[in-house]
Scaffold this motif. Structure first.
Motif, mmCIF file in Angstrom:
data_model
loop_
_atom_site.group_PDB
_atom_site.id
_atom_site.type_symbol
_atom_site.label_atom_id
_atom_site.label_comp_id
_atom_site.label_asym_id
_atom_site.label_seq_id
_atom_site.Cartn_x
_atom_site.Cartn_y
_atom_site.Cartn_z
ATOM 1 N N SER A 63 0.829 -1.206 0.000
ATOM 2 C CA SER A 63 0.000 0.000 0.000
ATOM 3 C C SER A 63 0.863 1.255 0.000
ATOM 4 O O SER A 63 0.566 2.232 -0.701
ATOM 5 N N HIS A 64 1.930 1.239 0.788
ATOM 6 C CA HIS A 64 2.868 2.356 0.776
ATOM 7 C C HIS A 64 3.570 2.462 -0.579
ATOM 8 O O HIS A 64 3.715 3.561 -1.125
ATOM 9 N N ASN A 73 1.376 3.959 -3.211
ATOM 10 C CA ASN A 73 0.838 5.294 -2.907
ATOM 11 C C ASN A 73 -0.649 5.286 -2.574
ATOM 12 O O ASN A 73 -1.425 6.116 -3.056
ATOM 13 N N SER A 74 -1.059 4.335 -1.740
ATOM 14 C CA SER A 74 -2.430 4.308 -1.247
ATOM 15 C C SER A 74 -2.710 5.589 -0.459
ATOM 16 O O SER A 74 -1.827 6.105 0.234
ATOM 17 N N PRO A 75 -3.934 6.135 -0.555
ATOM 18 C CA PRO A 75 -4.243 7.366 0.185
ATOM 19 C C PRO A 75 -4.167 7.201 1.703
ATOM 20 O O PRO A 75 -3.955 8.177 2.418
ATOM 21 N N ASP A 76 -4.335 5.973 2.217
ATOM 22 C CA ASP A 76 -4.246 5.723 3.657
ATOM 23 C C ASP A 76 -3.539 4.390 3.883
ATOM 24 O O ASP A 76 -4.146 3.405 4.302
ATOM 25 N N SER A 124 -4.579 -0.182 5.408
ATOM 26 C CA SER A 124 -4.673 -0.763 4.075
ATOM 27 C C SER A 124 -5.704 -1.886 4.024
ATOM 28 O O SER A 124 -5.999 -2.543 5.028
ATOM 29 N N PHE A 179 -2.216 4.279 -7.126
ATOM 30 C CA PHE A 179 -3.315 4.921 -6.411
ATOM 31 C C PHE A 179 -3.207 6.443 -6.394
ATOM 32 O O PHE A 179 -4.111 7.118 -5.887
ATOM 33 N N ARG A 180 -2.148 7.001 -6.952
ATOM 34 C CA ARG A 180 -2.111 8.444 -7.159
ATOM 35 C C ARG A 180 -3.183 8.874 -8.151
ATOM 36 O O ARG A 180 -3.564 10.050 -8.189
ATOM 37 N N GLN A 200 -6.930 8.783 -8.998
ATOM 38 C CA GLN A 200 -8.154 8.594 -8.237
ATOM 39 C C GLN A 200 -9.012 7.465 -8.797
ATOM 40 O O GLN A 200 -9.738 6.784 -8.064
ATOM 41 N N ARG A 240 -7.950 0.530 -3.017
ATOM 42 C CA ARG A 240 -7.690 1.926 -2.650
ATOM 43 C C ARG A 240 -8.056 2.182 -1.195
ATOM 44 O O ARG A 240 -7.310 2.802 -0.447
ATOM 45 N N ASP A 241 -9.213 1.684 -0.790
ATOM 46 C CA ASP A 241 -9.668 1.812 0.604
ATOM 47 C C ASP A 241 -10.728 0.753 0.850
ATOM 48 O O ASP A 241 -11.111 -0.001 -0.071
#
Length: 464
Positions: free
Chosen positions: A108-109, A112-115, A119, A264-265, A267, A292-293
Protein backbone atom coordinates in the motif's frame (compact mmCIF):
# COMPACT_ATOMS: atom_id res chain seq x y z
CA UNK A 1 -12.00 -37.72 -14.03
CA UNK A 2 -8.71 -35.89 -14.56
CA UNK A 3 -8.00 -33.44 -17.36
CA UNK A 4 -6.60 -35.10 -20.46
CA UNK A 5 -3.14 -34.27 -21.73
CA UNK A 6 -3.55 -31.46 -24.32
CA UNK A 7 -1.92 -33.58 -27.03
CA UNK A 8 -4.09 -36.58 -26.25
CA UNK A 9 -1.74 -39.55 -25.61
CA UNK A 10 -2.46 -41.86 -22.72
CA UNK A 11 0.09 -42.24 -19.95
CA UNK A 12 2.45 -45.17 -20.34
CA UNK A 13 0.64 -47.87 -18.37
CA UNK A 14 3.67 -50.17 -18.11
CA UNK A 15 5.25 -50.77 -14.75
CA UNK A 16 8.46 -49.05 -13.73
CA UNK A 17 11.32 -51.53 -13.44
CA UNK A 18 13.39 -50.77 -10.35
CA UNK A 19 17.14 -50.39 -10.85
CA UNK A 20 18.74 -53.28 -8.92
CA UNK A 21 21.05 -50.79 -7.20
CA UNK A 22 18.05 -49.27 -5.41
CA UNK A 23 15.74 -52.28 -5.27
CA UNK A 24 14.39 -53.51 -1.96
CA UNK A 25 12.89 -56.90 -1.19
CA UNK A 26 9.39 -57.20 -2.63
CA UNK A 27 9.91 -54.40 -5.16
CA UNK A 28 11.23 -55.30 -8.60
CA UNK A 29 8.76 -52.99 -10.33
CA UNK A 30 5.94 -50.61 -9.47
CA UNK A 31 2.82 -49.53 -11.38
CA UNK A 32 2.96 -46.07 -12.99
CA UNK A 33 -0.64 -45.00 -12.62
CA UNK A 34 -2.06 -46.98 -9.72
CA UNK A 35 -1.06 -47.16 -6.08
CA UNK A 36 1.42 -49.92 -5.11
CA UNK A 37 -0.03 -52.51 -2.79
CA UNK A 38 2.88 -52.36 -0.33
CA UNK A 39 4.82 -49.55 1.23
CA UNK A 40 8.41 -48.93 0.24
CA UNK A 41 11.38 -47.27 1.89
CA UNK A 42 11.53 -43.47 1.72
CA UNK A 43 14.90 -43.68 -0.03
CA UNK A 44 13.48 -45.81 -2.84
CA UNK A 45 10.43 -43.57 -3.27
CA UNK A 46 12.69 -40.53 -3.34
CA UNK A 47 15.03 -42.04 -5.93
CA UNK A 48 12.18 -42.97 -8.29
CA UNK A 49 10.63 -39.50 -8.18
CA UNK A 50 14.01 -37.74 -8.27
CA UNK A 51 15.13 -39.61 -11.37
CA UNK A 52 11.89 -38.96 -13.26
CA UNK A 53 12.11 -35.22 -12.54
CA UNK A 54 15.49 -35.11 -14.24
CA UNK A 55 13.52 -35.01 -17.49
CA UNK A 56 12.17 -31.55 -16.60
CA UNK A 57 13.93 -28.53 -18.06
CA UNK A 58 16.49 -26.62 -16.01
CA UNK A 59 14.48 -23.88 -14.30
CA UNK A 60 17.36 -21.39 -14.40
CA UNK A 61 17.54 -21.74 -18.20
CA UNK A 62 13.79 -21.25 -18.60
CA UNK A 63 13.52 -17.87 -20.32
CA UNK A 64 9.78 -18.34 -20.87
CA UNK A 65 8.59 -18.11 -17.28
CA UNK A 66 8.04 -14.98 -15.24
CA UNK A 67 8.05 -17.11 -12.09
CA UNK A 68 10.97 -16.95 -9.66
CA UNK A 69 13.45 -19.84 -9.88
CA UNK A 70 16.06 -18.77 -7.31
CA UNK A 71 16.09 -17.67 -3.67
CA UNK A 72 18.84 -17.40 -1.10
CA UNK A 73 19.70 -20.36 1.16
CA UNK A 74 18.28 -18.48 4.16
CA UNK A 75 14.94 -18.14 2.36
CA UNK A 76 14.98 -21.83 1.47
CA UNK A 77 15.61 -22.62 5.14
CA UNK A 78 12.64 -20.45 6.17
CA UNK A 79 10.50 -22.21 3.56
CA UNK A 80 11.39 -25.66 4.89
CA UNK A 81 10.60 -24.50 8.43
CA UNK A 82 7.14 -23.21 7.47
CA UNK A 83 5.78 -25.67 4.86
CA UNK A 84 3.29 -26.90 7.45
CA UNK A 85 1.58 -23.55 8.11
CA UNK A 86 -1.95 -23.19 6.74
CA UNK A 87 -2.55 -19.58 5.80
CA UNK A 88 -6.30 -19.76 6.33
CA UNK A 89 -5.86 -20.71 9.98
CA UNK A 90 -5.04 -17.25 11.30
CA UNK A 91 -6.05 -18.06 14.87
CA UNK A 92 -3.49 -20.87 15.14
CA UNK A 93 -0.79 -19.00 13.20
CA UNK A 94 -1.32 -15.38 14.27
CA UNK A 95 2.22 -14.26 13.49
CA UNK A 96 2.00 -15.56 9.93
CA UNK A 97 -1.25 -13.60 9.62
CA UNK A 98 0.54 -10.54 11.02
CA UNK A 99 3.29 -10.87 8.41
CA UNK A 100 0.64 -11.11 5.69
CA UNK A 101 -0.88 -7.78 6.77
CA UNK A 102 2.56 -6.20 7.03
CA UNK A 103 3.14 -7.17 3.40
CA UNK A 104 -0.23 -5.64 2.40
CA UNK A 105 0.76 -2.44 4.21
CA UNK A 106 4.18 -2.40 2.52
CA UNK A 107 2.53 -2.71 -0.90
CA UNK A 108 0.00 0.00 0.00
CA UNK A 109 2.87 2.36 0.78
CA UNK A 110 4.73 1.28 -2.35
CA UNK A 111 1.69 1.95 -4.54
CA UNK A 112 0.84 5.29 -2.91
CA UNK A 113 -2.43 4.31 -1.25
CA UNK A 114 -4.24 7.37 0.19
CA UNK A 115 -4.25 5.72 3.66
CA UNK A 116 -1.52 3.06 3.66
CA UNK A 117 -1.56 2.63 7.43
CA UNK A 118 -5.14 1.36 7.17
CA UNK A 119 -4.67 -0.76 4.08
CA UNK A 120 -7.23 -3.14 2.57
CA UNK A 121 -5.89 -6.21 0.78
CA UNK A 122 -4.88 -9.83 1.09
CA UNK A 123 -2.53 -12.51 -0.15
CA UNK A 124 -3.59 -15.10 -2.73
CA UNK A 125 -2.07 -18.16 -4.40
CA UNK A 126 -0.91 -15.97 -7.30
CA UNK A 127 -1.73 -12.85 -9.26
CA UNK A 128 -4.41 -14.70 -11.25
CA UNK A 129 -6.51 -15.24 -8.13
CA UNK A 130 -5.72 -11.70 -7.03
CA UNK A 131 -6.94 -10.35 -10.39
CA UNK A 132 -10.17 -12.32 -10.09
CA UNK A 133 -10.81 -10.89 -6.63
CA UNK A 134 -10.30 -7.40 -7.99
CA UNK A 135 -12.73 -8.18 -10.81
CA UNK A 136 -15.31 -9.63 -8.40
CA UNK A 137 -15.17 -6.51 -6.25
CA UNK A 138 -15.75 -4.33 -9.35
CA UNK A 139 -18.70 -6.44 -10.45
CA UNK A 140 -20.31 -6.40 -6.99
CA UNK A 141 -19.87 -2.61 -6.63
CA UNK A 142 -21.49 -2.15 -10.06
CA UNK A 143 -24.39 -4.40 -9.06
CA UNK A 144 -24.99 -2.49 -5.81
CA UNK A 145 -24.95 0.84 -7.64
CA UNK A 146 -27.33 -0.41 -10.34
CA UNK A 147 -29.74 -1.89 -7.79
CA UNK A 148 -29.77 1.36 -5.84
CA UNK A 149 -30.76 3.17 -9.03
CA UNK A 150 -33.43 0.63 -9.90
CA UNK A 151 -31.55 -0.54 -12.98
CA UNK A 152 -31.02 -4.11 -14.29
CA UNK A 153 -27.86 -6.02 -13.42
CA UNK A 154 -28.05 -8.81 -15.97
CA UNK A 155 -25.61 -7.57 -18.62
CA UNK A 156 -22.24 -6.54 -17.13
CA UNK A 157 -19.17 -6.12 -19.34
CA UNK A 158 -15.47 -5.54 -18.77
CA UNK A 159 -13.08 -3.74 -21.14
CA UNK A 160 -9.45 -4.74 -21.73
CA UNK A 161 -6.84 -5.30 -24.41
CA UNK A 162 -6.63 -8.66 -26.16
CA UNK A 163 -3.14 -9.05 -24.65
CA UNK A 164 -4.51 -9.76 -21.15
CA UNK A 165 -3.47 -12.88 -19.28
CA UNK A 166 -5.85 -15.85 -19.46
CA UNK A 167 -7.03 -15.28 -15.88
CA UNK A 168 -9.22 -12.43 -17.18
CA UNK A 169 -10.83 -14.73 -19.74
CA UNK A 170 -11.53 -17.12 -16.87
CA UNK A 171 -12.99 -14.30 -14.78
CA UNK A 172 -15.37 -13.24 -17.56
CA UNK A 173 -16.37 -16.85 -18.24
CA UNK A 174 -16.81 -18.00 -14.65
CA UNK A 175 -18.71 -14.93 -13.46
CA UNK A 176 -20.82 -14.21 -16.54
CA UNK A 177 -19.28 -10.92 -17.56
CA UNK A 178 -19.11 -9.95 -21.23
CA UNK A 179 -15.45 -9.59 -22.23
CA UNK A 180 -14.90 -6.62 -24.52
CA UNK A 181 -11.46 -6.99 -26.04
CA UNK A 182 -9.55 -4.32 -27.94
CA UNK A 183 -7.53 -6.07 -30.69
CA UNK A 184 -3.98 -5.19 -31.65
CA UNK A 185 -3.53 -2.95 -34.67
CA UNK A 186 -0.31 -2.20 -36.54
CA UNK A 187 2.43 -1.46 -34.02
CA UNK A 188 -0.03 -1.00 -31.13
CA UNK A 189 0.27 -4.23 -29.17
CA UNK A 190 -1.80 -3.29 -26.11
CA UNK A 191 -4.75 -1.23 -24.88
CA UNK A 192 -4.91 2.50 -25.61
CA UNK A 193 -7.11 5.10 -23.93
CA UNK A 194 -8.90 5.92 -27.18
CA UNK A 195 -9.77 2.29 -27.93
CA UNK A 196 -10.85 1.58 -24.34
CA UNK A 197 -13.40 4.39 -24.29
CA UNK A 198 -15.03 3.16 -27.51
CA UNK A 199 -16.18 -0.02 -25.75
CA UNK A 200 -17.44 1.52 -22.48
CA UNK A 201 -21.09 2.03 -21.53
CA UNK A 202 -23.32 2.01 -18.45
CA UNK A 203 -22.87 -1.75 -18.06
CA UNK A 204 -19.07 -1.60 -17.91
CA UNK A 205 -17.94 -2.76 -14.47
CA UNK A 206 -14.36 -1.61 -15.08
CA UNK A 207 -11.40 -1.25 -17.41
CA UNK A 208 -8.34 -3.45 -16.94
CA UNK A 209 -4.97 -1.81 -17.54
CA UNK A 210 -1.91 -4.05 -17.73
CA UNK A 211 1.35 -2.82 -16.25
CA UNK A 212 3.57 -5.20 -18.17
CA UNK A 213 2.10 -7.19 -21.05
CA UNK A 214 3.15 -10.83 -21.18
CA UNK A 215 3.37 -10.62 -24.98
CA UNK A 216 6.14 -8.04 -25.14
CA UNK A 217 6.82 -6.61 -21.66
CA UNK A 218 5.34 -3.18 -22.43
CA UNK A 219 3.35 -1.00 -19.99
CA UNK A 220 -0.15 0.09 -20.90
CA UNK A 221 -0.81 3.86 -20.48
CA UNK A 222 -2.69 3.71 -17.17
CA UNK A 223 -2.66 7.49 -16.63
CA UNK A 224 -4.02 8.19 -20.12
CA UNK A 225 -6.72 5.53 -19.70
CA UNK A 226 -7.79 7.07 -16.38
CA UNK A 227 -7.79 10.56 -17.92
CA UNK A 228 -9.99 9.40 -20.79
CA UNK A 229 -12.40 7.79 -18.31
CA UNK A 230 -12.50 11.05 -16.32
CA UNK A 231 -13.65 12.90 -19.47
CA UNK A 232 -16.09 10.09 -20.27
CA UNK A 233 -17.55 10.49 -16.77
CA UNK A 234 -17.93 14.25 -17.19
CA UNK A 235 -19.65 13.78 -20.55
CA UNK A 236 -21.96 10.85 -19.76
CA UNK A 237 -22.20 10.64 -15.98
CA UNK A 238 -20.96 7.03 -16.16
CA UNK A 239 -18.26 6.45 -13.54
CA UNK A 240 -16.03 3.49 -14.48
CA UNK A 241 -13.17 2.31 -12.23
CA UNK A 242 -9.81 0.95 -13.32
CA UNK A 243 -8.13 -2.17 -12.01
CA UNK A 244 -4.41 -2.33 -12.70
CA UNK A 245 -3.12 -5.82 -13.39
CA UNK A 246 0.44 -5.21 -12.25
CA UNK A 247 1.34 -8.91 -12.02
CA UNK A 248 4.92 -8.05 -12.99
CA UNK A 249 5.12 -4.27 -13.27
CA UNK A 250 3.84 -3.70 -9.74
CA UNK A 251 7.21 -4.86 -8.46
CA UNK A 252 9.26 -3.09 -11.16
CA UNK A 253 7.80 0.40 -11.70
CA UNK A 254 7.93 1.57 -8.04
CA UNK A 255 11.69 0.99 -8.03
CA UNK A 256 12.80 1.82 -11.57
CA UNK A 257 10.08 4.14 -12.93
CA UNK A 258 9.24 6.42 -10.03
CA UNK A 259 8.10 9.24 -12.32
CA UNK A 260 5.53 6.98 -13.99
CA UNK A 261 2.04 7.68 -12.60
CA UNK A 262 0.08 4.43 -12.71
CA UNK A 263 -1.00 3.56 -9.14
CA UNK A 264 -3.32 4.92 -6.41
CA UNK A 265 -2.11 8.44 -7.16
CA UNK A 266 -4.74 8.19 -9.89
CA UNK A 267 -8.15 8.59 -8.24
CA UNK A 268 -9.78 6.24 -10.74
CA UNK A 269 -7.56 3.28 -9.82
CA UNK A 270 -9.70 1.17 -7.49
CA UNK A 271 -7.45 -1.87 -7.04
CA UNK A 272 -4.10 -3.36 -8.00
CA UNK A 273 -2.82 -6.92 -8.11
CA UNK A 274 0.71 -8.23 -8.33
CA UNK A 275 2.53 -11.54 -8.22
CA UNK A 276 4.88 -12.17 -5.32
CA UNK A 277 6.37 -15.11 -7.19
CA UNK A 278 7.29 -13.07 -10.27
CA UNK A 279 9.25 -9.88 -9.72
CA UNK A 280 8.31 -10.07 -6.04
CA UNK A 281 11.20 -12.59 -6.15
CA UNK A 282 9.48 -15.41 -4.22
CA UNK A 283 9.10 -19.07 -5.19
CA UNK A 284 5.57 -19.93 -6.42
CA UNK A 285 2.90 -19.36 -5.43
CA UNK A 286 1.84 -16.10 -3.85
CA UNK A 287 -0.01 -13.08 -5.16
CA UNK A 288 -1.38 -9.86 -3.69
CA UNK A 289 -4.37 -7.61 -4.23
CA UNK A 290 -4.76 -4.18 -2.63
CA UNK A 291 -7.78 -1.86 -2.80
CA UNK A 292 -7.69 1.93 -2.65
CA UNK A 293 -9.67 1.81 0.60
CA UNK A 294 -12.17 -0.36 2.45
CA UNK A 295 -15.10 1.10 0.47
CA UNK A 296 -13.72 -0.51 -2.70
CA UNK A 297 -14.17 -4.02 -1.22
CA UNK A 298 -17.90 -4.72 -0.67
CA UNK A 299 -18.56 -6.20 2.75
CA UNK A 300 -20.88 -8.86 1.33
CA UNK A 301 -17.93 -10.51 -0.44
CA UNK A 302 -16.21 -11.23 2.87
CA UNK A 303 -16.88 -14.51 4.69
CA UNK A 304 -16.39 -15.05 8.41
CA UNK A 305 -15.11 -18.47 9.46
CA UNK A 306 -15.40 -19.49 13.10
CA UNK A 307 -14.64 -23.22 13.21
CA UNK A 308 -10.85 -22.77 13.24
CA UNK A 309 -10.77 -21.12 16.64
CA UNK A 310 -12.16 -17.61 16.21
CA UNK A 311 -14.33 -15.56 13.85
CA UNK A 312 -11.90 -14.81 11.02
CA UNK A 313 -12.72 -12.79 7.88
CA UNK A 314 -11.64 -14.28 4.55
CA UNK A 315 -11.95 -13.20 0.94
CA UNK A 316 -10.39 -15.71 -1.43
CA UNK A 317 -11.20 -18.31 -4.07
CA UNK A 318 -9.11 -20.88 -2.21
CA UNK A 319 -9.38 -21.97 1.40
CA UNK A 320 -6.42 -23.91 2.82
CA UNK A 321 -3.13 -22.81 1.27
CA UNK A 322 0.52 -22.66 2.34
CA UNK A 323 1.74 -19.81 4.50
CA UNK A 324 5.42 -20.28 3.68
CA UNK A 325 5.39 -18.07 0.57
CA UNK A 326 3.92 -15.18 2.56
CA UNK A 327 6.76 -15.58 5.02
CA UNK A 328 9.22 -15.60 2.12
CA UNK A 329 7.67 -12.42 0.73
CA UNK A 330 8.13 -10.68 4.06
CA UNK A 331 11.69 -12.02 4.21
CA UNK A 332 12.43 -10.42 0.83
CA UNK A 333 10.89 -7.10 1.84
CA UNK A 334 12.96 -7.17 5.05
CA UNK A 335 16.13 -8.49 3.43
CA UNK A 336 16.27 -6.25 0.37
CA UNK A 337 14.43 -3.10 1.36
CA UNK A 338 13.74 -0.42 -1.23
CA UNK A 339 17.38 -0.05 -2.24
CA UNK A 340 17.88 -3.80 -2.60
CA UNK A 341 14.82 -4.23 -4.82
CA UNK A 342 15.98 -1.27 -6.90
CA UNK A 343 19.39 -2.89 -7.43
CA UNK A 344 17.98 -6.34 -8.25
CA UNK A 345 15.33 -5.06 -10.67
CA UNK A 346 17.74 -2.54 -12.17
CA UNK A 347 20.27 -5.29 -12.88
CA UNK A 348 17.56 -7.39 -14.54
CA UNK A 349 16.65 -4.47 -16.81
CA UNK A 350 20.32 -3.87 -17.65
CA UNK A 351 20.75 -7.52 -18.63
CA UNK A 352 17.52 -7.44 -20.67
CA UNK A 353 18.58 -4.33 -22.61
CA UNK A 354 22.08 -5.71 -23.14
CA UNK A 355 20.72 -9.02 -24.41
CA UNK A 356 18.15 -7.41 -26.70
CA UNK A 357 20.80 -5.15 -28.26
CA UNK A 358 23.18 -8.05 -28.86
CA UNK A 359 20.40 -10.12 -30.44
CA UNK A 360 19.46 -7.21 -32.68
CA UNK A 361 23.09 -6.90 -33.77
CA UNK A 362 23.19 -10.53 -34.94
CA UNK A 363 21.36 -9.55 -38.12
CA UNK A 364 18.38 -11.89 -38.66
CA UNK A 365 16.33 -10.48 -35.79
CA UNK A 366 14.23 -7.35 -35.32
CA UNK A 367 13.21 -6.12 -31.86
CA UNK A 368 9.58 -5.53 -30.97
CA UNK A 369 10.48 -4.27 -27.49
CA UNK A 370 13.84 -3.65 -25.84
CA UNK A 371 13.33 -4.64 -22.19
CA UNK A 372 13.26 -1.01 -21.00
CA UNK A 373 9.92 -1.38 -19.18
CA UNK A 374 9.58 -4.89 -17.81
CA UNK A 375 12.96 -6.67 -18.09
CA UNK A 376 11.24 -8.61 -20.86
CA UNK A 377 11.57 -8.23 -24.61
CA UNK A 378 10.11 -9.75 -27.75
CA UNK A 379 11.72 -10.03 -31.15
CA UNK A 380 10.91 -11.44 -34.56
CA UNK A 381 12.72 -12.47 -37.71
CA UNK A 382 13.32 -9.81 -40.31
CA UNK A 383 11.00 -10.01 -43.31
CA UNK A 384 13.96 -10.95 -45.49
CA UNK A 385 14.47 -14.24 -43.58
CA UNK A 386 12.51 -16.92 -45.43
CA UNK A 387 14.31 -20.19 -44.74
CA UNK A 388 13.72 -20.59 -40.99
CA UNK A 389 11.06 -19.57 -38.48
CA UNK A 390 10.97 -18.36 -34.89
CA UNK A 391 9.72 -21.85 -34.03
CA UNK A 392 12.88 -23.30 -35.56
CA UNK A 393 14.94 -20.94 -33.38
CA UNK A 394 13.05 -22.02 -30.27
CA UNK A 395 13.56 -25.70 -31.04
CA UNK A 396 17.27 -25.33 -31.79
CA UNK A 397 17.88 -23.45 -28.54
CA UNK A 398 16.02 -26.17 -26.65
CA UNK A 399 18.73 -28.56 -27.83
CA UNK A 400 21.15 -26.55 -25.69
CA UNK A 401 18.80 -26.51 -22.69
CA UNK A 402 17.37 -23.01 -23.22
CA UNK A 403 13.60 -22.68 -23.06
CA UNK A 404 12.60 -19.66 -25.14
CA UNK A 405 8.97 -19.40 -26.25
CA UNK A 406 7.86 -18.77 -29.83
CA UNK A 407 4.23 -17.78 -30.46
CA UNK A 408 1.95 -15.76 -32.68
CA UNK A 409 0.26 -12.56 -31.53
CA UNK A 410 -3.56 -12.37 -31.22
CA UNK A 411 -6.07 -10.50 -33.39
CA UNK A 412 -5.53 -8.40 -35.40
CA UNK A 413 -1.80 -9.29 -35.59
CA UNK A 414 -1.94 -13.05 -36.00
CA UNK A 415 0.51 -12.57 -38.85
CA UNK A 416 3.23 -11.72 -36.31
CA UNK A 417 5.27 -14.59 -34.84
CA UNK A 418 7.76 -13.70 -32.11
CA UNK A 419 10.22 -14.97 -29.54
CA UNK A 420 10.25 -13.62 -25.98
CA UNK A 421 12.88 -13.55 -23.27
CA UNK A 422 12.09 -12.91 -19.60
CA UNK A 423 15.03 -11.69 -17.52
CA UNK A 424 14.58 -12.22 -13.79
CA UNK A 425 16.77 -12.71 -10.75
CA UNK A 426 19.11 -15.60 -11.46
CA UNK A 427 19.74 -14.73 -15.11
CA UNK A 428 23.13 -13.03 -14.84
CA UNK A 429 25.03 -11.31 -17.63
CA UNK A 430 27.33 -14.34 -17.67
CA UNK A 431 24.36 -16.62 -18.42
CA UNK A 432 23.15 -14.06 -20.98
CA UNK A 433 26.53 -14.31 -22.74
CA UNK A 434 26.31 -18.10 -22.71
CA UNK A 435 22.85 -17.80 -24.26
CA UNK A 436 24.25 -15.53 -26.98
CA UNK A 437 27.09 -17.97 -27.64
CA UNK A 438 24.60 -20.80 -28.12
CA UNK A 439 22.38 -18.66 -30.35
CA UNK A 440 25.38 -17.75 -32.52
CA UNK A 441 26.33 -21.44 -32.64
CA UNK A 442 22.88 -22.45 -33.88
CA UNK A 443 22.34 -19.62 -36.39
CA UNK A 444 24.57 -21.05 -39.18
CA UNK A 445 22.64 -24.33 -38.96
CA UNK A 446 19.33 -22.47 -39.23
CA UNK A 447 20.58 -20.29 -42.06
CA UNK A 448 21.63 -23.36 -44.04
CA UNK A 449 18.07 -24.69 -44.13
CA UNK A 450 16.34 -24.47 -47.53
CA UNK A 451 13.00 -23.71 -45.85
CA UNK A 452 11.39 -23.53 -42.37
CA UNK A 453 11.03 -26.85 -40.57
CA UNK A 454 8.61 -25.88 -37.78
CA UNK A 455 5.53 -23.71 -37.53
CA UNK A 456 3.22 -22.92 -34.61
CA UNK A 457 1.73 -26.43 -34.65
CA UNK A 458 4.93 -28.45 -34.95
CA UNK A 459 7.26 -26.24 -32.91
CA UNK A 460 7.80 -26.24 -29.16
CA UNK A 461 4.92 -26.91 -26.81
CA UNK A 462 4.58 -23.26 -25.71
CA UNK A 463 1.29 -21.56 -26.49
CA UNK A 464 0.74 -18.01 -25.24
Amino acid sequence: MGLKHPKGPKHNAKEIRIDPIFAQEGFRSIPRCSMPEKEMSPDLAYQIVHDELMLDGNARLNLATFVGTWMEPQAQKLASETFDKNMIDKDEYPQTAELEMRCVSILSHLWNSPDPDNSTGCSTTGSSEAAMLGGLAMKRRWQHKRKAGGKPIDNPNIVMGINVQVCWEKFANYWDVEMRLVPMEGNRFHLSAEEAIKLCDENTIGVIAILGSTFDGSYEPVKEICGALDKFHEKTGIDIPVHVDAASGGMIAPFLDQDLIWDFRLQRVASINTSGHKYGLVYPGVGWVVWRDAKMLPEDLIFYVNYLGSNMPTFALNFSRPGSQIILQYYNFLRLGFDGYTKVQGYAREVAMYLSKEIENLGPFELITRGDELPVFAFKLRDSVKNFSVFDVSNKMRERGWLIPAYTFPANRTDLAALRIVVRRGLSQDLADLFLDDLKRQLPILQSQPEPVHDEKSGSGFHH
